[in-house]
Design a protein around this motif. Structure first.
Motif, mmCIF file in Angstrom:
data_model
loop_
_atom_site.group_PDB
_atom_site.id
_atom_site.type_symbol
_atom_site.label_atom_id
_atom_site.label_comp_id
_atom_site.label_asym_id
_atom_site.label_seq_id
_atom_site.Cartn_x
_atom_site.Cartn_y
_atom_site.Cartn_z
ATOM 1 N N ASP A 133 -13.697 3.641 -12.764
ATOM 2 C CA ASP A 133 -14.389 4.747 -12.109
ATOM 3 C C ASP A 133 -14.121 4.722 -10.611
ATOM 4 N N GLU A 134 -13.915 3.506 -10.079
ATOM 5 C CA GLU A 134 -13.635 3.369 -8.653
ATOM 6 C C GLU A 134 -12.341 4.075 -8.276
ATOM 7 N N GLU A 135 -11.386 4.092 -9.203
ATOM 8 C CA GLU A 135 -10.110 4.764 -8.948
ATOM 9 C C GLU A 135 -10.310 6.252 -8.723
ATOM 10 N N THR A 136 -11.130 6.867 -9.561
ATOM 11 C CA THR A 136 -11.383 8.300 -9.408
ATOM 12 C C THR A 136 -12.084 8.577 -8.077
ATOM 13 N N SER A 137 -13.022 7.722 -7.713
ATOM 14 C CA SER A 137 -13.712 7.877 -6.422
ATOM 15 C C SER A 137 -12.739 7.704 -5.255
ATOM 16 N N PHE A 138 -11.828 6.748 -5.388
ATOM 17 C CA PHE A 138 -10.807 6.498 -4.367
ATOM 18 C C PHE A 138 -9.953 7.745 -4.148
ATOM 19 N N LEU A 139 -9.519 8.365 -5.247
ATOM 20 C CA LEU A 139 -8.690 9.567 -5.137
ATOM 21 C C LEU A 139 -9.483 10.735 -4.567
ATOM 22 N N LEU A 140 -10.756 10.831 -4.931
ATOM 23 C CA LEU A 140 -11.611 11.896 -4.383
ATOM 24 C C LEU A 140 -11.728 11.770 -2.871
ATOM 25 N N ASN A 141 -11.908 10.565 -2.390
ATOM 26 C CA ASN A 141 -12.031 10.357 -0.946
ATOM 27 C C ASN A 141 -10.722 10.691 -0.229
ATOM 28 N N LEU A 142 -9.598 10.339 -0.844
ATOM 29 C CA LEU A 142 -8.304 10.674 -0.236
ATOM 30 C C LEU A 142 -8.112 12.187 -0.166
ATOM 31 N N ALA A 143 -8.545 12.882 -1.223
ATOM 32 C CA ALA A 143 -8.378 14.335 -1.263
ATOM 33 C C ALA A 143 -9.224 15.026 -0.196
ATOM 34 N N LYS A 144 -10.377 14.462 0.101
ATOM 35 C CA LYS A 144 -11.238 15.044 1.134
ATOM 36 C C LYS A 144 -10.576 14.986 2.504
ATOM 37 N N GLU A 145 -9.727 13.983 2.691
ATOM 38 C CA GLU A 145 -9.099 13.759 3.995
ATOM 39 C C GLU A 145 -7.691 14.341 4.094
ATOM 40 N N ASN A 146 -7.132 14.778 2.951
ATOM 41 C CA ASN A 146 -5.740 15.236 2.934
ATOM 42 C C ASN A 146 -5.625 16.511 2.106
ATOM 43 N N SER A 147 -5.495 17.627 2.775
ATOM 44 C CA SER A 147 -5.529 18.921 2.093
ATOM 45 C C SER A 147 -4.315 19.163 1.210
ATOM 46 N N PHE A 148 -3.239 18.374 1.399
ATOM 47 C CA PHE A 148 -2.070 18.597 0.538
ATOM 48 C C PHE A 148 -2.278 18.034 -0.870
ATOM 49 N N ILE A 149 -3.340 17.261 -1.077
ATOM 50 C CA ILE A 149 -3.704 16.839 -2.433
ATOM 51 C C ILE A 149 -4.450 18.016 -3.061
ATOM 52 N N LYS A 150 -3.786 18.701 -3.961
ATOM 53 C CA LYS A 150 -4.316 19.944 -4.531
ATOM 54 C C LYS A 150 -5.134 19.720 -5.800
ATOM 55 N N ASP A 169 0.842 -1.198 0.000
ATOM 56 C CA ASP A 169 0.000 0.000 0.000
ATOM 57 C C ASP A 169 0.876 1.247 0.000
ATOM 58 N N PHE A 170 0.425 2.259 -0.737
ATOM 59 C CA PHE A 170 1.033 3.589 -0.682
ATOM 60 C C PHE A 170 -0.101 4.594 -0.577
ATOM 61 N N LEU A 171 -0.195 5.228 0.579
ATOM 62 C CA LEU A 171 -1.319 6.112 0.888
ATOM 63 C C LEU A 171 -0.794 7.491 1.311
ATOM 64 N N PRO A 172 -1.690 8.469 1.435
ATOM 65 C CA PRO A 172 -1.244 9.828 1.777
ATOM 66 C C PRO A 172 -0.383 9.917 3.023
ATOM 67 N N GLU A 173 -0.641 9.074 4.018
ATOM 68 C CA GLU A 173 0.189 9.146 5.227
ATOM 69 C C GLU A 173 1.634 8.769 4.930
ATOM 70 N N ASP A 174 1.850 7.927 3.911
ATOM 71 C CA ASP A 174 3.218 7.582 3.514
ATOM 72 C C ASP A 174 3.893 8.769 2.823
ATOM 73 N N PHE A 175 3.143 9.427 1.936
ATOM 74 C CA PHE A 175 3.715 10.561 1.211
ATOM 75 C C PHE A 175 3.907 11.770 2.119
#
Length: 274
Positions: free
Chosen positions: A57-74, A30-36
């Motif tokens: 389509d699930e990939e785009t939803s996955f990234l959207l959810n990560l962005a909601k939780e991590n403000s450094f994803i611009k 796994d490589f997730l925002p907490e790693d980066f």
């Protein structure tokens, strides 16, 4: 300010992520925002663009959810079926998700000619109608398609991932240079300076070869259309994040402070409308 324009996140699935083979142990997890996020303070990274690694389509939803939780994803470069009859309906639905900036298809896995198909060209035109960019991901031998593709859609915003993946194993770059030169003539095409650590011998970092690539890329695209990126975590197959930053910093020291700011963040902000 530094914006990394090319970062991936995934929860490793050996079936879905079959492209990550057993000899790629460094990224078979796994490589997730907490790693980066570990790199943010250590390397003064202010944010990143999360780019799709799976075509669903699930990939785009996955990234959207990560962005909601991590403000450094611009921003997000997601995936969408360019040939779907419901393409415009899906694009309309995504309009409320302002963090989605564009889309990408893994063209490097397709046959030559994929980008030039009528339905693909029509699909990408629809992306731009809704204000989205398109990342061009392909290999050196496919670059002539990118040239023809950009000529067919001359006024659309494109960005070439990983400098068009020059083959640093053979260093036979004649065709790469010819096609990069043609592609760069289109003022709407940008180039990501990313992913070069994995284009040669993974056991040896060839600074000279990488700098020669950068010399040519900057000579063609100029400082106004080159964008910093890493291709983390895939780049871990050929090095590490601090090493890549050190290489890039050493190279761009030749530019003025204002030019470096364009490269490290300004051009990404402009292209992706961050």
């Amino acid at each position: 300010m530094i914006i990394d324009s090319h970062v991936h996140f995934w929860k490793f699935n050996p079936i879905r992520d079959a492209w990550i083979t057993e000899n790629m142990n460094a990224i078979r997890r796994d490589f997730l925002p907490e790693d980066f996020s570990l790199y943010l303070n250590e390397n003064q990274i202010d944010g990143c663009i999360a780019v799709q690694a799976d075509q669903s389509d699930e990939e785009t939803s996955f990234l959207l959810n990560l962005a909601k939780e991590n403000s450094f994803i611009k921003g997000i470069v997601g995936w969408i079926d360019l040939t779907s009859e419901k393409l415009e309906e899906k694009l309309e639905n995504y309009q409320s998700a302002k963090i989605i900036k564009g889309f990408r298809h893994i063209v490097e896995s397709e046959k030559i000619g994929f980008l030039l198909q009528k339905n693909i060209l029509e699909g990408i035109s629809k992306l731009h109608h809704y204000g989205y960019t398109f990342d061009i991901l392909l290999r050196q031998h496919q670059l002539s398609d990118a040239v023809k593709f950009s000529e067919k859609l001359p006024n659309k915003p494109f960005i070439l991932d990983h400098c068009g993946k020059p083959n640093l194993t053979t260093n036979d770059l004649k065709d790469w240079k010819a096609n990069i030169s043609e592609l760069a003539k289109n003022p709407n095409v940008y180039c990501k300076v990313s992913g070069l650590l994995t284009q040669g011998n993974l056991n040896t970092i060839n600074e000279k070869s990488i700098f020669e690539i950068l010399d040519f890329v900057f000579s063609q695209f100029g400082i106004d259309r080159t964008v910093f990126g890493s291709d983390w975590p895939v780049m871990l197959l050929g090095g590490n994040y601090p090493l890549w930053l050190e290489l890039i910093s050493k190279y761009v020291n030749q530019f003025s402070k204002e030019e470096q700011e364009l490269f490290y963040s300004g051009n990404a902000v402009k292209f992706y409308n961050l």
